[in-house]
Design an enzyme around this catalytic site. Structure first.
Site, PDB file in Angstrom:
ATOM      1  NE  ARG A  19      -2.230  -1.255   3.533  1.00  0.00           N
ATOM      2  CZ  ARG A  19      -2.745  -1.164   4.750  1.00  0.00           C
ATOM      3  NH1 ARG A  19      -3.996  -0.728   4.923  1.00  0.00           N
ATOM      4  NH2 ARG A  19      -2.032  -1.471   5.813  1.00  0.00           N
ATOM      5  CG  ASN A  37      -4.282  -4.210   3.400  1.00  0.00           C
ATOM      6  OD1 ASN A  37      -3.820  -4.074   2.269  1.00  0.00           O
ATOM      7  ND2 ASN A  37      -3.524  -4.269   4.488  1.00  0.00           N
TER       8      ASN A  37
END
Length: 226
Positions: A19, A37
């Site tokens: 990320r 997520n």
């Protein structure tokens, strides 16, 4: 053209710093939206911006780079809503999981830096090898030039010897000229002496003849008078 892309990434993509990686790319491409997520182990990306920038994002996140392994990417395009002002990384897990993921991201950055450094060192080493080859080539050229200088020096010495020999010949020729000049001077003296002797002999001869004539005339005169 402005577009909205809703992206779902499958593979080893959670708890690997993925990320953070997507957040950096989106920032550099001037995209707005978010990354987070999902409970099924995938990573979701929603972004809006220029179509070319979104395509570039999809290329850059499709990676296999330890500890990240992207296996599949699903994309659906929609019209942009303009609801996002920035791109953000959404962390909704506990602090421990988030900390470990940030540590994984930091480790990945360190590995990338190390890899880039090694590549630069290899590149620098290649340049040093090339420079060494050029130095060797330069050394050979210097040796070759030195050889030419030695040969030139030998030729100069040989030329110097020839000049010395020529100088000797010139000196010898000069000596011959001097000898010839001396001979000419001697001949001139001899001729002058011979001319002088001949002149003196002629004068003496004439004086004798005149004296005889004078005596004969004196005898004739005495006989006539008596």
């Amino acid at each position: 053209m402005q577009k909205r892309a809703e992206i779902k990434v499958y593979g080893r993509v959670q708890k690997a710093g993925f990320r953070d990686f997507i957040d950096e790319i989106a920032f550099n491409l001037n995209l707005n939206g978010y990354v987070k997520n999902l409970d099924d182990g995938t990573v979701q990306v929603v972004c809006e911006g220029d179509e070319a920038a979104i395509n570039e994002l999809l290329k850059k996140i499709n990676i296999v780079q330890y500890p990240i392994r992207v296996e599949n990417i699903e994309v659906s395009y929609k019209n942009p809503t303009g609801e996002f002002k920035i791109f953000e990384l959404i962390r909704d897990e506990d602090i421990t999981t988030a900390t470990y993921e940030r540590m994984d991201a930091a480790a990945r950055y360190i590995r990338e830096m190390n890899s880039n450094l090694c590549q630069k060192m290899d590149f620098l080493g290649g340049k040093i090898d090339v420079l060494g080859g050029k130095m060797d080539s330069l050394g050979e050229k210097v040796d070759f030039l030195g050889g030419k200088i030695d040969v030139l020096g030998g030729k100069i010495d040989s030329l110097g010897g020839k000049i010395d020999v020529l100088g000797g010949r010139v000196d010898s020729f000069g000596g011959k000229i001097d000898v010839l000049g001396n001979k000419i001077d001697l001949a001139r003296v001899e001729i002058s002496s011979e001319i002088r002797i001949s002149r003196d002999s002629l004068r003496s001869h004439l004086d004798g003849r005149i004296s005889n004539i004078e005596r004969e005339l004196a005898l004739i005169k005495s006989k006539v008078v008596t």
